[in-house]
Design an enzyme around this catalytic site. Structure first.
Site, PDB file in Angstrom:
ATOM      1  N   TYR A 202     -31.637 -17.832  -9.704  1.00 21.43           N
ATOM      2  CA  TYR A 202     -30.931 -17.105  -8.641  1.00 21.43           C
ATOM      3  C   TYR A 202     -31.224 -17.635  -7.243  1.00 21.43           C
ATOM      4  O   TYR A 202     -30.553 -17.216  -6.285  1.00 21.43           O
ATOM      5  CB  TYR A 202     -31.244 -15.613  -8.757  1.00 21.43           C
ATOM      6  CG  TYR A 202     -30.709 -15.050 -10.048  1.00 21.43           C
ATOM      7  CD1 TYR A 202     -29.335 -14.984 -10.294  1.00 21.43           C
ATOM      8  CD2 TYR A 202     -31.570 -14.620 -11.062  1.00 21.43           C
ATOM      9  CE1 TYR A 202     -28.840 -14.506 -11.492  1.00 21.43           C
ATOM     10  CE2 TYR A 202     -31.073 -14.134 -12.267  1.00 21.43           C
ATOM     11  CZ  TYR A 202     -29.713 -14.086 -12.470  1.00 21.43           C
ATOM     12  OH  TYR A 202     -29.219 -13.616 -13.664  1.00 21.43           O
TER      13      TYR A 202
ATOM     14  N   GLU B  51     -25.786  -1.298  -7.777  1.00 17.06           N
ATOM     15  CA  GLU B  51     -26.721  -2.378  -8.073  1.00 17.06           C
ATOM     16  C   GLU B  51     -28.153  -1.931  -7.813  1.00 17.06           C
ATOM     17  O   GLU B  51     -29.071  -2.217  -8.597  1.00 17.06           O
ATOM     18  CB  GLU B  51     -26.384  -3.602  -7.208  1.00 17.06           C
ATOM     19  CG  GLU B  51     -27.124  -4.864  -7.592  1.00 17.06           C
ATOM     20  CD  GLU B  51     -26.690  -5.422  -8.938  1.00 17.06           C
ATOM     21  OE1 GLU B  51     -27.566  -5.521  -9.827  1.00 17.06           O
ATOM     22  OE2 GLU B  51     -25.509  -5.749  -9.103  1.00 17.06           O
TER      23      GLU B  51
ATOM     24  N   TYR C 128     -27.956 -10.989  -5.615  1.00 15.57           N
ATOM     25  CA  TYR C 128     -28.831 -11.793  -6.475  1.00 15.57           C
ATOM     26  C   TYR C 128     -29.218 -13.108  -5.794  1.00 15.57           C
ATOM     27  O   TYR C 128     -30.364 -13.568  -5.929  1.00 15.57           O
ATOM     28  CB  TYR C 128     -28.163 -12.065  -7.823  1.00 15.57           C
ATOM     29  CG  TYR C 128     -28.536 -11.045  -8.881  1.00 15.57           C
ATOM     30  CD1 TYR C 128     -29.489 -11.331  -9.843  1.00 15.57           C
ATOM     31  CD2 TYR C 128     -27.957  -9.784  -8.895  1.00 15.57           C
ATOM     32  CE1 TYR C 128     -29.851 -10.403 -10.815  1.00 15.57           C
ATOM     33  CE2 TYR C 128     -28.301  -8.838  -9.844  1.00 15.57           C
ATOM     34  CZ  TYR C 128     -29.248  -9.157 -10.804  1.00 15.57           C
ATOM     35  OH  TYR C 128     -29.616  -8.224 -11.740  1.00 15.57           O
TER      36      TYR C 128
ATOM     37  N   CYS D 179     -22.769  -8.009  -6.092  1.00 13.81           N
ATOM     38  CA  CYS D 179     -23.727  -8.416  -7.117  1.00 13.81           C
ATOM     39  C   CYS D 179     -24.134  -9.875  -6.917  1.00 13.81           C
ATOM     40  O   CYS D 179     -25.326 -10.213  -6.944  1.00 13.81           O
ATOM     41  CB  CYS D 179     -23.122  -8.223  -8.509  1.00 13.81           C
ATOM     42  SG  CYS D 179     -24.160  -8.838  -9.852  1.00 13.81           S
TER      43      CYS D 179
ATOM     44  N   ASP E  30     -28.833  -6.185 -18.586  1.00 16.59           N
ATOM     45  CA  ASP E  30     -28.043  -7.137 -17.793  1.00 16.59           C
ATOM     46  C   ASP E  30     -27.014  -7.850 -18.661  1.00 16.59           C
ATOM     47  O   ASP E  30     -25.906  -8.155 -18.207  1.00 16.59           O
ATOM     48  CB  ASP E  30     -28.968  -8.154 -17.122  1.00 16.59           C
ATOM     49  CG  ASP E  30     -28.339  -8.758 -15.873  1.00 16.59           C
ATOM     50  OD1 ASP E  30     -27.584  -8.038 -15.172  1.00 16.59           O
ATOM     51  OD2 ASP E  30     -28.589  -9.939 -15.580  1.00 16.59           O
TER      52      ASP E  30
END
Length: 610
Positions: A240, A282, A212, A208, A101
């Site tokens: 998140y 993703e 998340y 993304c 990441d």
């Protein structure tokens, strides 16, 4: 039999409408899926229309609503995310994820810089800069985590895995104007072309952020643990699921909507494809995070390689968007209309046929409601009572037999051409994701011992066979349903009854399961997928019962006999916790627990994976 509300049947004529778009599940169906219209449902419908208008005006919301029903389910039911939620994700896997990441976020920050260079509005530049700074903060958090493991990020050289590389390359290529969908500007020469690149880049980056934020909210419920047993990934989930991260997700969505205003419909389609591509990348990123220990998802990988998997599914409103009885009735009415134009040919007039169907439907509605009330216990059961449910559903079975007899006696189904039925099946719209699931499922038969069965009350199995033939699956599954009787190619109005009640269905289910058990080399597991009261017995006897949709009558009956309905994701996480504790997760029938899903993509992700 599950008849169709006469009022809704009137609204769906002419026949082509049945196949032009999905029919609303929330109004007009009767039988075990009936949901009644009320003032609140009318208000809900108006609210839904208002939301649809708002979504149409917001590309980011429209793109996300599509992704939420599909790719987002594959992400949340990936082995990595399920183990993260359970708290059992091994440190080595989480460390590798953080390193990957970090590699990705550096490319993400670079894409922000490139988008900022392309933007021609000062406010847009400021927004992009703020979003980039949030990514810098996220990188600091990851670096802090790595330092806690004794890894110096400044000295660590991470080798990106193929999934990470593909995702990073996609982002940088898009930010450079290299769009693969035929509408990239080529040589960037004007400020407008620069702005278009900014829009394309933001479109590729938004998924993304939104995914998340979605995962954070979904995982937050798993932080509720004993005080002396904090969740090992609390910091990740808190980050998140935080308001700050949600604000960032909304900021980039609002920016995407703003940048999209000046684009053509064709250019918006390009952004939609970029959004979808990014979401799939993703998902690939999550599936690339390999676990060391066993994972309960996908189910086909968790089961022993030589064990047999037996999949059962209902058809009407489980696989389809329209009940088959409505389709057959509409064909009958259109057939009568043709007869009206052909002097001397026998058959009901279209007016008589429609009146007959309306009478049958109205009577069915009234008696079905009475039947459901009669089969319920006087008090809600405090624990699961399968025998009580089985006894109660005998009443429903008797009712269904009587309702079918009335349809046959009416002569409504007489004179239908089998070719019209087959054409209707070919054009039948399946639920989103259903076609893809069965196509991938039958491909799996080459790799493992697998049986697939469709169990249905449908009056005419030719309709089902045609529907699955059109998606290339007919040769790989077994269909168990009723059959029309024909003279030459025209229906006689008689139905060869094989399955018309919950008791018929469960007896066939048990017979097929016994046969599967006798041929299984290393045990077997069964999954039943259904949506109605008529499926309840099979759902409960299967090792894993999955309820599609939100039938109020199914829940009402089930809960009255002590059945628990658990959303699939939390249910899977609980099974993963059992694995984490070195326990064998108990997927077994008659547990009294059914798992609920809102789409076939959840079923696909759970059983087959990405």
């Amino acid at each position: 039999m599950r008849l169709f509300s006469p009022s809704l049947l009137n609204r769906i004529a002419p026949f082509d409408f049945l196949f032009s778009r999905p029919c609303p599940r929330s109004r007009g169906f009767i039988g075990s899926n009936r949901l009644f219209l009320s003032d609140s449902s009318i208000r809900s419908e108006k609210s839904a229309k208002d939301m649809a208008v708002a979504e149409e005006a917001s590309p980011s919301r429209r793109f996300w609503n599509e992704a939420k029903k599909k790719e987002a389910n594959f992400a949340i039911l990936s082995p990595f995310v399920v183990a993260l939620a359970s708290g059992g994700l091994e440190t080595a896997t989480f460390k590798n994820y953080i390193q990957q990441d970090v590699y990705f976020l550096k490319a993400f920050a670079r894409a922000y810089e490139m988008a900022e260079d392309c933007a021609d509005d000062d406010d847009d530049k400021a927004t992009i800069s703020k979003l980039k700074n949030a990514i810098v903060d996220e990188l600091k958090m990851h670096n802090s985590t790595l330092l806690g493991w004794g890894v110096d990020p400044a000295k660590e050289t991470t080798v990106a895995n193929p999934a990470t590389t593909r995702y990073c390359d996609f982002l940088i290529a898009t930010a450079s104007g290299k769009v693969d969908y035929g509408k990239g500007p080529g040589k960037i020469a004007t400020p407008f072309e620069m702005t278009k690149i900014a829009a394309y880049t933001v479109g590729a980056m938004t998924p993304c952020m939104r995914l998340y934020a979605h995962l954070g909210k979904e995982l937050k419920i798993f932080l509720e643990r004993e005080e002396n047993d904090p969740h090992p990934h609390k910091k990740w989930i808190d980050t998140y699921s935080s308001k700050d991260f949600e604000d960032s997700a909304r900021q980039i969505e609002e920016l995407l909507d703003k940048l999209s205003i000046s684009l053509t419909g064709e250019e918006l389609d390009v952004i939609g494809k970029l959004y979808q591509r990014a979401m799939k990348l993703e998902v690939d990123f999550f599936y690339a995070q390999r676990r060391i220990y066993p994972s309960v998802v996908p189910l086909v990988q968790y089961l022993k390689p030589k064990s047999k998997l037996v999949i059962f599914s209902d058809f009407d409103l489980t696989c389809t968007t329209v009940d088959s009885s409505a389709i057959l009735a509409e064909i009958a009415i259109l057939t009568a209309q043709k007869t009206d134009l052909s002097v001397g040919e026998p058959g009901n007039s279209s007016g008589d046929a429609r009146a007959s169907w309306n009478d049958l439907s109205s009577l069915y509605t009234e008696e079905y409601e009475q039947c459901i009330e009669k089969l319920l216990p006087s008090e809600k059961a405090k624990e699961f009572q399968f025998e009580g449910l089985h006894k109660g559903l005998k009443l429903l079975s008797e009712f269904e037999r009587g309702a079918n007899a009335r349809v046959v006696d009416s002569g409504l189904l007489k004179g239908i051409n089998v070719e019209d039925i087959k054409k209707a099946g070919e054009r039948l719209i399946l639920q989103d994701g259903c076609r893809n699931f069965f196509q991938n499922l039958v491909n799996l038969k080459q790799e493992r011992d697998l049986d697939v069965h469709i169990l249905s009350y449908c009056w005419c199995a030719d309709l089902i066979r045609s529907a699955f033939s059109s998606v290339g699956c007919l040769d790989h599954l077994s269909i168990h349903s009723n059959e029309f009787s024909y003279e030459e190619s025209l229906s006689t109005g008689e139905i060869s009854i094989n399955m018309e009640s919950p008791l018929d269905k469960v007896e066939k289910f048990k017979s097929l399961l016994t046969s599967a058990s006798s041929t299984a080399m290393s045990g077997h597991k069964s999954v039943y997928i259904g949506d109605s009261v008529g499926d309840l017995l099979c759902l409960l006897l299967a090792d894993i019962g999955i309820v599609v949709g939100s039938s109020t009558s199914l829940r009402k009956v089930g809960e009255s006999f002590g059945v628990s309905f658990v959303p699939l994701f939390p249910g899977v996480v609980e099974k993963q916790r059992q694995v984490d504790r070195d326990e064998m997760p108990v997927w077994r029938g008659l547990s009294g627990v059914l798992y609920t899903v809102s789409s076939w993509s959840e079923i696909h992700a759970f059983i087959l994976g990405s």
